[in-house]
Motif scaffolding. Sequence first.
Motif, PDB file in Angstrom:
ATOM      1  N   ARG A  79       0.390  -0.881   0.289  1.00 11.82           N
ATOM      2  CA  ARG A  79       0.003   0.617   0.470  1.00 11.82           C
ATOM      3  C   ARG A  79       0.423   1.639   0.074  1.00 11.82           C
ATOM      4  O   ARG A  79       1.300   1.609   0.991  1.00 11.82           O
ATOM      5  CB  ARG A  79      -1.041   0.055   1.553  1.00 11.82           C
ATOM      6  N   ILE A  80       0.402   1.939  -0.927  1.00 13.98           N
ATOM      7  CA  ILE A  80       1.346   3.445  -0.748  1.00 13.98           C
ATOM      8  C   ILE A  80       0.853   4.501  -0.262  1.00 13.98           C
ATOM      9  O   ILE A  80      -0.484   5.067  -0.323  1.00 13.98           O
ATOM     10  CB  ILE A  80       1.691   4.094  -2.508  1.00 13.98           C
ATOM     11  N   TYR A  81       1.109   4.865   0.813  1.00 15.84           N
ATOM     12  CA  TYR A  81       0.109   5.638   1.685  1.00 15.84           C
ATOM     13  C   TYR A  81       1.227   7.153   2.071  1.00 15.84           C
ATOM     14  O   TYR A  81       2.352   7.297   1.807  1.00 15.84           O
ATOM     15  CB  TYR A  81       0.317   5.609   3.212  1.00 15.84           C
ATOM     16  N   ARG A  82       1.005   8.361   1.776  1.00 18.08           N
ATOM     17  CA  ARG A  82       1.138   9.268   2.613  1.00 18.08           C
ATOM     18  C   ARG A  82       1.211   8.954   4.052  1.00 18.08           C
ATOM     19  O   ARG A  82       1.067   7.981   4.829  1.00 18.08           O
ATOM     20  CB  ARG A  82       1.084  10.308   2.366  1.00 18.08           C
ATOM     21  N   HIS A  83       2.919   9.522   4.788  1.00 21.69           N
ATOM     22  CA  HIS A  83       2.962   9.944   5.848  1.00 21.69           C
ATOM     23  C   HIS A  83       3.166  11.043   6.439  1.00 21.69           C
ATOM     24  O   HIS A  83       4.311  11.778   6.201  1.00 21.69           O
ATOM     25  CB  HIS A  83       4.134   8.487   5.746  1.00 21.69           C
ATOM     26  N   ARG A  84       2.660  11.912   7.294  1.00 23.54           N
ATOM     27  CA  ARG A  84       3.168  12.983   7.884  1.00 23.54           C
ATOM     28  C   ARG A  84       3.202  12.900   8.879  1.00 23.54           C
ATOM     29  O   ARG A  84       2.175  12.778  10.139  1.00 23.54           O
ATOM     30  CB  ARG A  84       1.434  13.892   8.116  1.00 23.54           C
ATOM     31  N   THR A 175       0.547   1.073  11.171  1.00 29.03           N
ATOM     32  CA  THR A 175       0.888   1.997   9.769  1.00 29.03           C
ATOM     33  C   THR A 175      -0.270   2.625   9.656  1.00 29.03           C
ATOM     34  O   THR A 175      -1.387   1.824   9.476  1.00 29.03           O
ATOM     35  CB  THR A 175       1.328   1.339   8.525  1.00 29.03           C
ATOM     36  N   VAL A 176      -1.058   3.976  10.196  1.00 22.42           N
ATOM     37  CA  VAL A 176      -1.921   4.433  10.178  1.00 22.42           C
ATOM     38  C   VAL A 176      -1.741   5.950   9.310  1.00 22.42           C
ATOM     39  O   VAL A 176      -1.395   6.813  10.056  1.00 22.42           O
ATOM     40  CB  VAL A 176      -2.486   5.004  11.881  1.00 22.42           C
ATOM     41  N   PRO A 177      -2.199   5.855   8.538  1.00 22.73           N
ATOM     42  CA  PRO A 177      -1.474   7.371   7.125  1.00 22.73           C
ATOM     43  C   PRO A 177      -2.408   8.446   7.541  1.00 22.73           C
ATOM     44  O   PRO A 177      -2.183   9.297   7.221  1.00 22.73           O
ATOM     45  CB  PRO A 177      -2.055   6.566   5.880  1.00 22.73           C
ATOM     46  N   TRP A 178      -3.797   8.360   8.333  1.00 21.15           N
ATOM     47  CA  TRP A 178      -4.344   9.569   9.212  1.00 21.15           C
ATOM     48  C   TRP A 178      -4.138  10.307  10.342  1.00 21.15           C
ATOM     49  O   TRP A 178      -4.944  11.883  10.353  1.00 21.15           O
ATOM     50  CB  TRP A 178      -5.891   9.416   8.640  1.00 21.15           C
ATOM     51  N   LYS A 179      -3.438   9.801  10.617  1.00 22.63           N
ATOM     52  CA  LYS A 179      -2.336  10.528  11.609  1.00 22.63           C
ATOM     53  C   LYS A 179      -1.159  10.799  12.170  1.00 22.63           C
ATOM     54  O   LYS A 179      -0.190  10.020  10.995  1.00 22.63           O
ATOM     55  CB  LYS A 179      -3.118   9.106  12.510  1.00 22.63           C
ATOM     56  N   TYR A 180      -0.410  11.561  12.348  1.00 20.26           N
ATOM     57  CA  TYR A 180       0.978  11.975  12.779  1.00 20.26           C
ATOM     58  C   TYR A 180       1.733  10.319  13.360  1.00 20.26           C
ATOM     59  O   TYR A 180       1.384   9.273  13.473  1.00 20.26           O
ATOM     60  CB  TYR A 180       0.891  13.750  13.731  1.00 20.26           C
ATOM     61  N   GLY A 181       3.036  11.193  12.567  1.00 24.53           N
ATOM     62  CA  GLY A 181       3.943   9.249  12.494  1.00 24.53           C
ATOM     63  C   GLY A 181       3.594   8.655  13.897  1.00 24.53           C
ATOM     64  O   GLY A 181       4.004   7.431  14.002  1.00 24.53           O
ATOM     65  N   PHE A 182       4.037   9.776  14.365  1.00 22.62           N
ATOM     66  CA  PHE A 182       4.305   9.243  16.029  1.00 22.62           C
ATOM     67  C   PHE A 182       2.989   8.301  16.342  1.00 22.62           C
ATOM     68  O   PHE A 182       3.303   7.031  17.692  1.00 22.62           O
ATOM     69  CB  PHE A 182       4.285  10.129  17.553  1.00 22.62           C
ATOM     70  N   LYS A 183       2.047   8.376  15.910  1.00 21.91           N
ATOM     71  CA  LYS A 183       0.708   7.254  15.932  1.00 21.91           C
ATOM     72  C   LYS A 183       1.167   5.912  16.137  1.00 21.91           C
ATOM     73  O   LYS A 183       1.039   4.734  15.608  1.00 21.91           O
ATOM     74  CB  LYS A 183      -0.509   7.640  15.684  1.00 21.91           C
ATOM     75  N   SER A 184       2.355   6.041  14.698  1.00 15.80           N
ATOM     76  CA  SER A 184       2.174   4.691  14.242  1.00 15.80           C
ATOM     77  C   SER A 184       3.411   4.124  14.691  1.00 15.80           C
ATOM     78  O   SER A 184       4.766   4.169  13.851  1.00 15.80           O
ATOM     79  CB  SER A 184       2.706   4.631  11.982  1.00 15.80           C
ATOM     80  N   TYR A 213      -5.617  11.352  19.724  1.00 19.59           N
ATOM     81  CA  TYR A 213      -6.180  11.420  18.561  1.00 19.59           C
ATOM     82  C   TYR A 213      -5.317  11.276  17.732  1.00 19.59           C
ATOM     83  O   TYR A 213      -4.559  11.041  16.322  1.00 19.59           O
ATOM     84  CB  TYR A 213      -7.452  12.048  18.264  1.00 19.59           C
ATOM     85  N   SER A 214      -4.479  12.036  17.212  1.00 18.45           N
ATOM     86  CA  SER A 214      -3.484  12.750  16.358  1.00 18.45           C
ATOM     87  C   SER A 214      -3.608  12.773  15.351  1.00 18.45           C
ATOM     88  O   SER A 214      -3.398  12.337  14.460  1.00 18.45           O
ATOM     89  CB  SER A 214      -1.843  12.913  17.540  1.00 18.45           C
ATOM     90  N   ASN A 215      -5.180  13.047  15.045  1.00 18.54           N
ATOM     91  CA  ASN A 215      -5.724  13.464  13.674  1.00 18.54           C
ATOM     92  C   ASN A 215      -4.484  13.975  12.553  1.00 18.54           C
ATOM     93  O   ASN A 215      -4.940  15.481  13.723  1.00 18.54           O
ATOM     94  CB  ASN A 215      -7.088  13.372  13.585  1.00 18.54           C
ATOM     95  N   VAL A 216      -4.427  13.838  11.457  1.00 19.22           N
ATOM     96  CA  VAL A 216      -2.991  14.998  11.181  1.00 19.22           C
ATOM     97  C   VAL A 216      -4.838  16.266  10.839  1.00 19.22           C
ATOM     98  O   VAL A 216      -5.863  15.537  10.269  1.00 19.22           O
ATOM     99  CB  VAL A 216      -2.851  14.947   9.522  1.00 19.22           C
ATOM    100  N   ASN A 217      -4.432  17.363  11.300  1.00 20.15           N
ATOM    101  CA  ASN A 217      -5.880  18.318  10.895  1.00 20.15           C
ATOM    102  C   ASN A 217      -4.304  19.598  11.168  1.00 20.15           C
ATOM    103  O   ASN A 217      -4.223  19.906  12.183  1.00 20.15           O
ATOM    104  CB  ASN A 217      -6.262  18.021  12.267  1.00 20.15           C
ATOM    105  N   PRO A 218      -4.898  20.005   9.385  1.00 21.45           N
ATOM    106  CA  PRO A 218      -4.005  21.234   9.592  1.00 21.45           C
ATOM    107  C   PRO A 218      -5.092  23.126  10.217  1.00 21.45           C
ATOM    108  O   PRO A 218      -4.404  23.678  10.332  1.00 21.45           O
ATOM    109  CB  PRO A 218      -4.639  21.688   7.625  1.00 21.45           C
ATOM    110  N   GLN A 219      -6.057  22.641  10.703  1.00 15.28           N
ATOM    111  CA  GLN A 219      -7.121  23.112  10.880  1.00 15.28           C
ATOM    112  C   GLN A 219      -6.450  23.552  12.646  1.00 15.28           C
ATOM    113  O   GLN A 219      -7.101  24.020  13.771  1.00 15.28           O
ATOM    114  CB  GLN A 219      -8.392  23.066  11.028  1.00 15.28           C
ATOM    115  N   VAL A 220      -5.701  22.071  13.278  1.00 14.13           N
ATOM    116  CA  VAL A 220      -5.878  22.495  14.819  1.00 14.13           C
ATOM    117  C   VAL A 220      -4.186  22.601  15.011  1.00 14.13           C
ATOM    118  O   VAL A 220      -2.862  22.242  14.685  1.00 14.13           O
ATOM    119  CB  VAL A 220      -6.097  20.922  15.529  1.00 14.13           C
ATOM    120  N   GLN A 221      -4.195  23.809  15.563  1.00 12.56           N
ATOM    121  CA  GLN A 221      -2.145  24.372  15.565  1.00 12.56           C
ATOM    122  C   GLN A 221      -1.809  23.744  16.867  1.00 12.56           C
ATOM    123  O   GLN A 221      -2.329  23.157  17.970  1.00 12.56           O
ATOM    124  CB  GLN A 221      -2.709  25.682  16.086  1.00 12.56           C
TER     125      GLN A 221
END
Lengths: 263, 207
Positions: A79-84, A175-184, A213-221
């Motif tokens: 699976r090709i995923y983005r990792h943020r 590998t949880v691609p919708w969360k920040y990397g440290f969750k993985s 949760y640490s979901n990737v979220n550009p709205q949460v500073q």
Amino acid sequence: EPLKIGKQSKLAGDETVTPFETVSTYNNYYEFGTDKEDPSRNAHTLKTRPWTLSVEGECEAPAQVALDDLLKPAALEERIYRHRCVEAWSIVVPWVGIPLGETLKRFKPTSKAKYVAFETIYDKQQMPEARWSGLQLPYVEGLRIDEAMHPLAFLSVGMYGKTLPNQNGAPLRLTVPWKYGFKSIKSIVRIRFVEAMPPTTWNRLQSSEYGFYSNVNPQVQHPRWSQRSERRLGELFKRDTLMFNGYPEVASLYAGMDLKKFY
Amino acid sequence: MADATSAWRRPLLYWRLAAWAIALLPAVHLAKWIAQARLGPNPVETLEHYTGLWGLRLLLLCLAMTPLRKITQRSEPIQIRRLLGLWAFAWLCVHFSIYLTFDLEWSPVQLAEDLVKRTYITLGFVGWLLLLPLAITSTRGWQRRLKRTWSRLHTLIYAAALLGGLHFFWLVKSDVREPLVYLALYGLLMAARIGGAILRAPKKPTP
């Protein structure tokens, strides 16, 4: 070691895969040092075979499974995923592994299993740098059970068609691609089904910066990094960060939740 | 004050050459890394960290010149101090420009947001700002014009160096060993100053 791969899915659009060299030399794995290049230099001391995963807690079929037995029932997928990363950099990686949810179901979690807790190996002999990490170890992470069951949640054993390098979390990582990397979480030795929200390593250190949760979220500073944009490794300028890292299919997991509060 | 010819006496020349060599060392390293494409997977971060680190190192070296004069009983350390200070400022300007260009793309809105919300950026920015008047007034003309105010003004470097060390400390997520080394060096240099001042005090003629 090359891996035999069945299904292949491109889950990062047409985005260019980041070079292996980059992904394997720019790592956060504090047990092997806190500079990005430390893990690739130091992680060779980690012994990844034999490897036993212990699955415990609120389930009908707890077990100590050898890694090979864990992998036997299902064909490996790519699976090709983005990792943020929470540090505002990102990569695109072809992971090889098995779906997390289907794997967890084999251990028959009960209705009391509301969360899944994960734990990294912690061995001071194999990880002499770990005492400088500043973290309470072993490294622990967690997901809500429905997050863990989501089809995008993945357990990786390889990348770029080969076994995972130690610095990338060999032999088994989340590998949880919708969360920040440290969750993985990397190099997993224990998975526990639990009723209460489990503690997570970075949250313990600084809860105002790292939520459960640490979901990737550009709205949460974030107090250290603006999460509005990120630098894709290999590019000079930043690009906009996408909600859930560009995986809107997970949004239903958080329906009705205030994601500024549950960051 | 030494006259023009004595300013180029041999020992001073060597001290000056040494100061230039140290100040330009990061440039040599960076040029080498750029030429060999060895800035790593995140070149912007490498450049940012390296130039910032050298800015801080040169600031501390600058602070070391007063104690060094005491120890060596020579005037050269003071004569190369301005050179070191200006180079520290120059590297910090490069550091700041890289951040402004590649992280913020010169967006004033984003800079304002970072300054308000991210403490380490606030600390670093204030440190840089404090150095600005020192760089401007580093000429002999300004030194003459400001007289005693000049020395008082230039004690701002104490605050700037501390802010630089704290900026580094605050940036690090959990392993604070490296920034602590710099903060400890700062503490040591300040202690040497304070200690020196106390030792000197009784020698002053009483009115």
